[in-house]
Scaffold this motif. Structure first.
Motif, PDB file in Angstrom:
ATOM      1  N   MET A 190      55.226  28.540  44.538  1.00  0.00           N
ATOM      2  CA  MET A 190      54.991  27.908  45.816  1.00  0.00           C
ATOM      3  C   MET A 190      53.899  28.693  46.545  1.00  0.00           C
ATOM      4  N   THR A 191      53.026  27.971  47.191  1.00  0.00           N
ATOM      5  CA  THR A 191      51.950  28.597  47.947  1.00  0.00           C
ATOM      6  C   THR A 191      52.359  28.695  49.410  1.00  0.00           C
ATOM      7  N   TYR A 192      52.326  29.891  49.935  1.00  0.00           N
ATOM      8  CA  TYR A 192      52.709  30.102  51.328  1.00  0.00           C
ATOM      9  C   TYR A 192      51.511  30.058  52.273  1.00  0.00           C
ATOM     10  N   ALA A 193      50.342  30.420  51.781  1.00  0.00           N
ATOM     11  CA  ALA A 193      49.126  30.373  52.594  1.00  0.00           C
ATOM     12  C   ALA A 193      47.961  29.954  51.698  1.00  0.00           C
ATOM     13  N   VAL A 194      46.969  29.329  52.303  1.00  0.00           N
ATOM     14  CA  VAL A 194      45.775  28.892  51.579  1.00  0.00           C
ATOM     15  C   VAL A 194      44.548  29.497  52.247  1.00  0.00           C
ATOM     16  N   GLN A 195      43.386  29.259  51.649  1.00  0.00           N
ATOM     17  CA  GLN A 195      42.145  29.830  52.165  1.00  0.00           C
ATOM     18  C   GLN A 195      41.909  29.449  53.623  1.00  0.00           C
ATOM     19  N   ALA A 196      42.216  28.224  53.986  1.00  0.00           N
ATOM     20  CA  ALA A 196      42.017  27.789  55.375  1.00  0.00           C
ATOM     21  C   ALA A 196      42.881  28.605  56.340  1.00  0.00           C
ATOM     22  N   ASP A 197      44.090  28.951  55.923  1.00  0.00           N
ATOM     23  CA  ASP A 197      44.961  29.785  56.761  1.00  0.00           C
ATOM     24  C   ASP A 197      44.359  31.175  56.948  1.00  0.00           C
ATOM     25  N   MET A 198      43.845  31.726  55.858  1.00  0.00           N
ATOM     26  CA  MET A 198      43.215  33.051  55.933  1.00  0.00           C
ATOM     27  C   MET A 198      41.981  33.002  56.830  1.00  0.00           C
ATOM     28  N   LEU A 199      41.215  31.938  56.731  1.00  0.00           N
ATOM     29  CA  LEU A 199      40.009  31.783  57.537  1.00  0.00           C
ATOM     30  C   LEU A 199      40.361  31.700  59.015  1.00  0.00           C
ATOM     31  N   GLN A 223      33.585  40.047  53.952  1.00  0.00           N
ATOM     32  CA  GLN A 223      33.613  41.488  53.666  1.00  0.00           C
ATOM     33  C   GLN A 223      34.670  41.830  52.618  1.00  0.00           C
ATOM     34  N   LEU A 224      35.814  41.161  52.680  1.00  0.00           N
ATOM     35  CA  LEU A 224      36.923  41.487  51.783  1.00  0.00           C
ATOM     36  C   LEU A 224      36.788  40.876  50.391  1.00  0.00           C
ATOM     37  N   THR A 225      36.099  39.752  50.278  1.00  0.00           N
ATOM     38  CA  THR A 225      36.074  39.054  48.994  1.00  0.00           C
ATOM     39  C   THR A 225      34.734  39.088  48.271  1.00  0.00           C
ATOM     40  N   VAL A 251      38.481  35.509  44.206  1.00  0.00           N
ATOM     41  CA  VAL A 251      39.098  36.765  44.655  1.00  0.00           C
ATOM     42  C   VAL A 251      40.186  36.475  45.684  1.00  0.00           C
ATOM     43  N   LEU A 252      39.901  35.579  46.607  1.00  0.00           N
ATOM     44  CA  LEU A 252      40.870  35.233  47.648  1.00  0.00           C
ATOM     45  C   LEU A 252      42.101  34.560  47.042  1.00  0.00           C
ATOM     46  N   THR A 253      41.897  33.664  46.101  1.00  0.00           N
ATOM     47  CA  THR A 253      43.022  32.979  45.462  1.00  0.00           C
ATOM     48  C   THR A 253      43.921  33.966  44.725  1.00  0.00           C
ATOM     49  N   ARG A 254      43.325  34.926  44.038  1.00  0.00           N
ATOM     50  CA  ARG A 254      44.134  35.951  43.340  1.00  0.00           C
ATOM     51  C   ARG A 254      44.993  36.741  44.316  1.00  0.00           C
ATOM     52  N   TYR A 276      46.157  42.902  52.887  1.00  0.00           N
ATOM     53  CA  TYR A 276      46.419  44.262  52.397  1.00  0.00           C
ATOM     54  C   TYR A 276      45.880  44.432  50.981  1.00  0.00           C
ATOM     55  N   ARG A 277      46.121  43.448  50.135  1.00  0.00           N
ATOM     56  CA  ARG A 277      45.688  43.522  48.742  1.00  0.00           C
ATOM     57  C   ARG A 277      44.171  43.414  48.587  1.00  0.00           C
ATOM     58  N   LEU A 278      43.509  42.756  49.525  1.00  0.00           N
ATOM     59  CA  LEU A 278      42.059  42.597  49.453  1.00  0.00           C
ATOM     60  C   LEU A 278      41.293  43.858  49.845  1.00  0.00           C
ATOM     61  N   HIS A 279      41.932  44.737  50.581  1.00  0.00           N
ATOM     62  CA  HIS A 279      41.247  45.961  51.015  1.00  0.00           C
ATOM     63  C   HIS A 279      41.133  46.923  49.840  1.00  0.00           C
ATOM     64  N   ASP A 280      39.920  47.062  49.328  1.00  0.00           N
ATOM     65  CA  ASP A 280      39.703  47.994  48.224  1.00  0.00           C
ATOM     66  C   ASP A 280      38.791  49.145  48.632  1.00  0.00           C
ATOM     67  N   ARG A 281      38.308  49.098  49.851  1.00  0.00           N
ATOM     68  CA  ARG A 281      37.423  50.162  50.349  1.00  0.00           C
ATOM     69  C   ARG A 281      38.018  50.769  51.616  1.00  0.00           C
ATOM     70  N   GLY A 282      39.062  51.525  51.469  1.00  0.00           N
ATOM     71  CA  GLY A 282      39.704  52.122  52.638  1.00  0.00           C
ATOM     72  C   GLY A 282      40.653  51.124  53.269  1.00  0.00           C
ATOM     73  N   LEU A 283      41.740  51.613  53.759  1.00  0.00           N
ATOM     74  CA  LEU A 283      42.771  50.747  54.319  1.00  0.00           C
ATOM     75  C   LEU A 283      43.003  51.099  55.781  1.00  0.00           C
ATOM     76  N   PRO A 284      42.622  50.221  56.712  1.00  0.00           N
ATOM     77  CA  PRO A 284      42.867  50.494  58.130  1.00  0.00           C
ATOM     78  C   PRO A 284      44.366  50.570  58.424  1.00  0.00           C
ATOM     79  N   ASP A 285      44.733  51.417  59.373  1.00  0.00           N
ATOM     80  CA  ASP A 285      46.146  51.569  59.731  1.00  0.00           C
ATOM     81  C   ASP A 285      46.764  50.255  60.183  1.00  0.00           C
ATOM     82  N   LEU A 286      46.000  49.440  60.886  1.00  0.00           N
ATOM     83  CA  LEU A 286      46.497  48.152  61.366  1.00  0.00           C
ATOM     84  C   LEU A 286      46.947  47.273  60.199  1.00  0.00           C
TER      85      LEU A 286
END
Length: 138
Positions: free
Chosen positions: A1-10, A20-22, A36-39, A77-87
């Motif tokens: 089941m898909t909980y979120a799609v690209q439009a939700d992320m956008l 920047q993330l993808t 990348v976003l779909t993965r 969280y999973r898309l951040h591959d260059r440093g992870l902000p605390d937020l």
């Protein structure tokens, strides 16, 4: 089941952050990489399902808004591959804590699915007719 799609992320993060993330091309192309976003969204769905399966029959009949938001935070969280902000790290930890609570029955999805229980998966189940001996009856 898909909980979120690209439009939700956008909607949640905006186009600039998603680029920047993808955009991992060399040199960057300046566009959202849908693969990348779909993965990341699929990984988030799998992580969410791993907690929900302990309490609910999947797939759920409908997706509560809270699960869409969880998927967005987990995918981010999973898309951040260059440093992870605390937020981002804190949002991820909060979502996982909430999902653990849902799995334990401490928190709920706030929907009619809360009365559902997972199937027994064919394992034997036992019930008892009650106690024969108790402190008061001896």
């Amino acid at each position: 089941m898909t909980y979120a799609v690209q439009a939700d992320m956008l909607t949640a993060l905006g186009e600039d952050e998603l680029i920047q993330l993808t955009d991992r091309a060399d040199p960057p192309v300046g566009a959202i990489d849908a693969t990348v976003l779909t993965r990341a969204l699929e990984a988030a769905d799998g992580e969410i399902d791993s907690y929900l399966a302990a309490r609910y029959t999947l797939p759920l009949p409908s997706v509560p808004v809270i699960l869409r938001d969880c998927a967005i935070d987990i995918a981010r969280y999973r898309l951040h591959d260059r440093g992870l902000p605390d937020l981002v790290k804190d949002a991820y930890k909060d979502r996982i804590t909430w999902l653990r609570d849902v799995a334990k029955g401490i928190a709920s999805l706030g929907t009619a699915t809360d009365t559902l229980t997972p199937a027994s998966a064919g394992l034997p189940e036992m019930t008892s007719g009650g106690r024969v001996f108790a402190r008061e009856t001896i």
